[in-house]
Design an enzyme around this catalytic site. Structure first.
Site, PDB file in Angstrom:
ATOM      1  N   HIS A  57       0.817  -1.222   0.000  1.00  0.00           N
ATOM      2  CA  HIS A  57       0.000   0.000   0.000  1.00  0.00           C
ATOM      3  C   HIS A  57       0.849   1.270   0.000  1.00  0.00           C
ATOM      4  O   HIS A  57       0.666   2.127  -0.880  1.00  0.00           O
ATOM      5  CB  HIS A  57      -0.959  -0.012   1.193  1.00  0.00           C
ATOM      6  N   HIS A  81       3.954   6.843   5.582  1.00  0.00           N
ATOM      7  CA  HIS A  81       2.779   7.561   6.094  1.00  0.00           C
ATOM      8  C   HIS A  81       1.943   6.766   7.101  1.00  0.00           C
ATOM      9  O   HIS A  81       1.176   7.356   7.856  1.00  0.00           O
ATOM     10  CB  HIS A  81       1.898   8.039   4.939  1.00  0.00           C
ATOM     11  N   GLU A  85       0.725   5.382  12.803  1.00  0.00           N
ATOM     12  CA  GLU A  85      -0.628   4.946  13.121  1.00  0.00           C
ATOM     13  C   GLU A  85      -0.715   3.439  13.348  1.00  0.00           C
ATOM     14  O   GLU A  85      -1.436   2.978  14.229  1.00  0.00           O
ATOM     15  CB  GLU A  85      -1.569   5.345  11.979  1.00  0.00           C
ATOM     16  N   ASP A  86       0.026   2.651  12.571  1.00  0.00           N
ATOM     17  CA  ASP A  86      -0.168   1.197  12.574  1.00  0.00           C
ATOM     18  C   ASP A  86       0.945   0.387  13.218  1.00  0.00           C
ATOM     19  O   ASP A  86       0.753  -0.795  13.496  1.00  0.00           O
ATOM     20  CB  ASP A  86      -0.342   0.694  11.132  1.00  0.00           C
ATOM     21  N   ASP A 147      -3.148   8.389  -0.773  1.00  0.00           N
ATOM     22  CA  ASP A 147      -3.526   7.282   0.108  1.00  0.00           C
ATOM     23  C   ASP A 147      -4.989   6.903  -0.114  1.00  0.00           C
ATOM     24  O   ASP A 147      -5.342   5.729  -0.253  1.00  0.00           O
ATOM     25  CB  ASP A 147      -3.287   7.707   1.560  1.00  0.00           C
TER      26      ASP A 147
END
Length: 717
Positions: A57, A81, A85-86, A147
């Site tokens: 991704h 990016h 967050e992940d 994104d």
């Protein structure tokens, strides 16, 4: 070595590097490689819902941006990016590895991703504004758009409910953002993908009808294009003639808006004529109108008057070729590139890595900070300036509150509920305690803290920016804060009277002021002062009426207050204060004014008038209370006054003796000495002097002592 699961992504990385070098050979390829390997390690073991490795991704997102020719930092940000967050990576981790600039970009994308964006359609515009304001750096929005585009391309693997939510969010928020930045290719694809998933049957119907109609019109359009090229060449205009097919969702919107069937949409298939310069655009227009008859009121000149996203072209609709109407767009190659790619249209590099000169467009979105020289400086200089008069605040629950620029937590509290506004006692801004008068910036998360004993004060009126908060505070103060309003009114009126040099006192209820209040239909002076404090009467207006009244009937000025030297001052030197009588006057111990100093008086509550040097730091700190300052001047020059002197110098034997001798030689009397010696000594002397000139002689004498580095007049410790 990268994870074997990312082998296909490795191939895509090679494509990214190849694209980047094709438009900017001077790019930092090592940054792209380091960002990829960092992201690959962070996402190791993670898979998308489709089952493919997650690293695929961010690589696809970077590829989309490379196809639009963005710089290495933007592509590196795309690769990274999702790691905050992940993957449990922190902004500081990225800063340590890649620097603060790239870390800020990745953190900005993460912040947008964490916003609760699901809102009613009526709030979509506010959310778009919020995103623009929060992003700060436009690269954050570029990465977020890419994104979202890749997510929409691969959305089939998600559950139906999530597909619908993301498609609606894309249609209402992200596609308009792409349009606002002039990136029509990304906007069109986002719209079509959203339309396809939200209304699959309608999408298929429009797409099928378009295919049928386009097949009938394409042949005649190609033949007409050959005629246009020939006619323009005869006129010396080099042109490239193309056909342009309208996007499916764009056709559907036009059908709904104009309430027409698809076969009455003029620009379903349009002719696009690309020429070298703007002059040739107008030349081509004249020739087109000699070939086919133009339709009245179907002509638009977006070259002379560009759209807000800086789209430029000439649009005209003519009868022919064949049957029906045909829309023709005429523009330069540069205008076409801008229309297709928006900001990326100017992302063209010379061989030395400098940026193309044609910049400064998109004036409603971007603000130049400095002249760009390199690719990195170009993107760093782009800032979003579209909503500079507003701030967008988040509550801890993710709700968005839109306020005027410069708003404070007080404005936020009143925007939530009036009673919360009345009881605000503190605020947390982005998790940290902050004064309730703090000026807020877009994207701040504000938590309001209340207390049962809290209540509005006059100071709040100076802090708030929203009319609602101001109105509620004024109403509260009028109903419950009369005493405070009277005090403020008295200060404002006395300041205006002092500026007018009328020589009357509000505090002493001078007869002229009391009479004026009655003449203005106020029952008593206090009621007038309340009105001034509340703002319904102007202090300057009342003072003008008082001036006219006193001119009509001359009134003796109140005696000036004169300060006599106190015990130990040793002489008749004194101070006169304009317009003030029968008040105690004292000299400020913070600055020890002496005759010859420029001085000013300060009206203290219950303590008379305090005299300070005009440049006294304590007095300057009170500059906001102009109503309390009065003019003062020296009368007489005799007497002895205390002055503080600080001496800085090296530590040597006999230095103190030399200093005291220098003071005594100039007639100074030391009343206090605070001597501290280390490698550098700082000695404080309080010396009796007769005037500012006398003090200056002592200062000069001390400066001439061997080993002295600095001599200044100081405040007492």
């Amino acid at each position: 070595m990268s994870d074997p699961s990312g082998s296909s992504a490795d191939l895509d990385l090679g494509s990214i590097k190849h694209l980047l070098l094709s438009y900017n050979p001077a790019s930092d390829i090592s940054l792209i490689e380091r960002a990829y390997h960092f992201a690959n390690r962070a996402h190791k073991g993670q898979k998308r819902v489709s089952g493919e490795p997650y690293i695929k991704h961010p690589v696809e997102v970077a590829t989309i941006l490379a196809e639009h020719r963005f710089d290495a930092i933007t592509l590196a940000g795309a690769l990274l990016h999702d790691v905050i967050e992940d993957c449990g990576v922190t902004e500081q981790d990225i800063a340590n590895e890649f620097g603060a600039e790239l870390a800020g970009i990745v953190a900005g994308v993460t912040k947008i991703s964490s916003l609760a964006l699901t809102r009613q359609e009526t709030q979509a515009e506010s959310i778009r504004r919020m995103l623009v304001a929060v992003a700060r750096d436009i690269r954050v929005l570029l990465i977020k758009l890419a994104d979202r585009l890749h997510n929409m391309r691969t959305i089939d693997a998600l559950k139906e409910e999530k597909i619908e939510r993301l498609s609606r969010e894309t249609l209402e928020i992200y596609a308009p953002l792409a349009n606002r930045m002039g990136m029509s290719t990304i906007r069109s694809e986002l719209e079509d993908l959203s339309f396809k998933h939200l209304m699959p049957e309608k999408y298929g119907e429009v797409e099928t009808q378009m295919a049928t109609l386009l097949g009938e019109r394409k042949k005649s359009l190609d033949e007409a294009g050959a005629v246009v090229v020939e006619k323009l060449a005869e006129a010396g205009i080099q042109a490239n003639v193309q056909s342009r097919t309208k996007a499916v969702y764009s056709v559907y919107k036009k059908m709904m808006r104009q309430k027409r069937p698809i076969d009455e949409i003029f620009d379903l298939l349009a002719m696009r004529i690309l020429v070298t310069n703007a002059r040739d655009c107008y030349g081509a227009l004249g020739i087109i109108h000699t070939i086919w008859k133009p339709i009245p009121r179907r002509f638009k000149d977006y070259i002379a008057m560009p759209k807000p996203n800086m789209y430029q072209a000439i649009h005209t609709t003519v009868i022919g070729p064949g049957e029906g109407a045909l829309e023709i767009q005429i523009k330069t190659h540069a205008m076409h590139l801008t229309a297709e790619e928006g900001i990326a249209a100017h992302w063209k590099y010379k061989s030395d890595g400098t940026v193309d000169d044609r910049l400064g467009w998109l004036k409603h979105i971007l603000e130049w900070q400095r002249e760009a020289v390199t690719a990195e400086e170009f993107m760093d200089s782009l800032r979003i300036d579209l909503y500079s008069d507003q701030v967008f605040i988040l509550t801890p629950k993710g709700d968005i509150i839109e306020l005027p620029a410069g708003s404070t937590p007080i404005d936020v509290a009143f925007a939530i509920h009036t009673e919360i506004g009345f009881k605000i006692a503190g605020a947390r801004v982005d998790g940290r305690m902050a004064p309730i008068s703090t000026r807020l910036t877009s994207g701040a998360v504000v938590e309001i803290l209340t207390a049962p004993t809290a209540r509005p004060s006059l100071d709040w009126l100076d802090a708030v920016r929203t009319p609602r908060a101001r109105q509620k505070i004024r109403h509260y103060l009028k109903e419950r804060g009369s005493e405070e309003l009277r005090r403020k009114g008295a200060d404002l009126l006395q300041a205006a009277i002092n500026r007018a040099r009328l020589g009357v006192s509000v505090a002493q209820r001078s007869e002229e002021i009391v009479q004026l209040a009655e003449e203005m239909s106020y029952q008593e002076l206090e009621t007038l002062l309340e009105a001034i404090g509340f703002g319904s009467e102007s202090a300057e207006g009342v003072t003008r009426r008082l001036t006219d009244k006193m001119r009509a009937k001359p009134v003796p000025m109140a005696p000036a207050a004169v300060a006599k030297p106190g015990k130990g001052d040793g002489g008749p030197a004194s101070v006169v204060v304009e317009g003030i009588g029968d008040l105690v006057i004292r000299f400020g111990k913070c600055c020890n004014p002496v005759p010859g100093d420029a001085i000013i008086g300060y009206l203290s509550r219950g303590r008379g008038v305090s005299i300070h040097r005009a440049n006294c730091p304590n007095a300057m700190a009170l500059s906001g209370e102009t109503a309390r300052f009065v003019n003062a001047s020296w009368v007489g020059r005799d007497g002895r006054f205390a002055a503080s002197i600080e001496v800085q110098g090296g530590d040597r034997i006999g230095l103190l003796a030399d200093l005291t001798a220098a003071i005594a030689k100039e007639g100074g009397n030391i009343t206090l000495a605070d001597v501290r010696t280390r490698e550098v000594g700082r000695d404080l002397f309080v010396v009796e002097v007769t005037s500012a000139d006398h003090l200056e002689k002592i200062l000069n004498a001390l400066r001439s002592v061997q080993g002295v580095q600095k001599v200044t007049r100081a405040s007492p410790r």
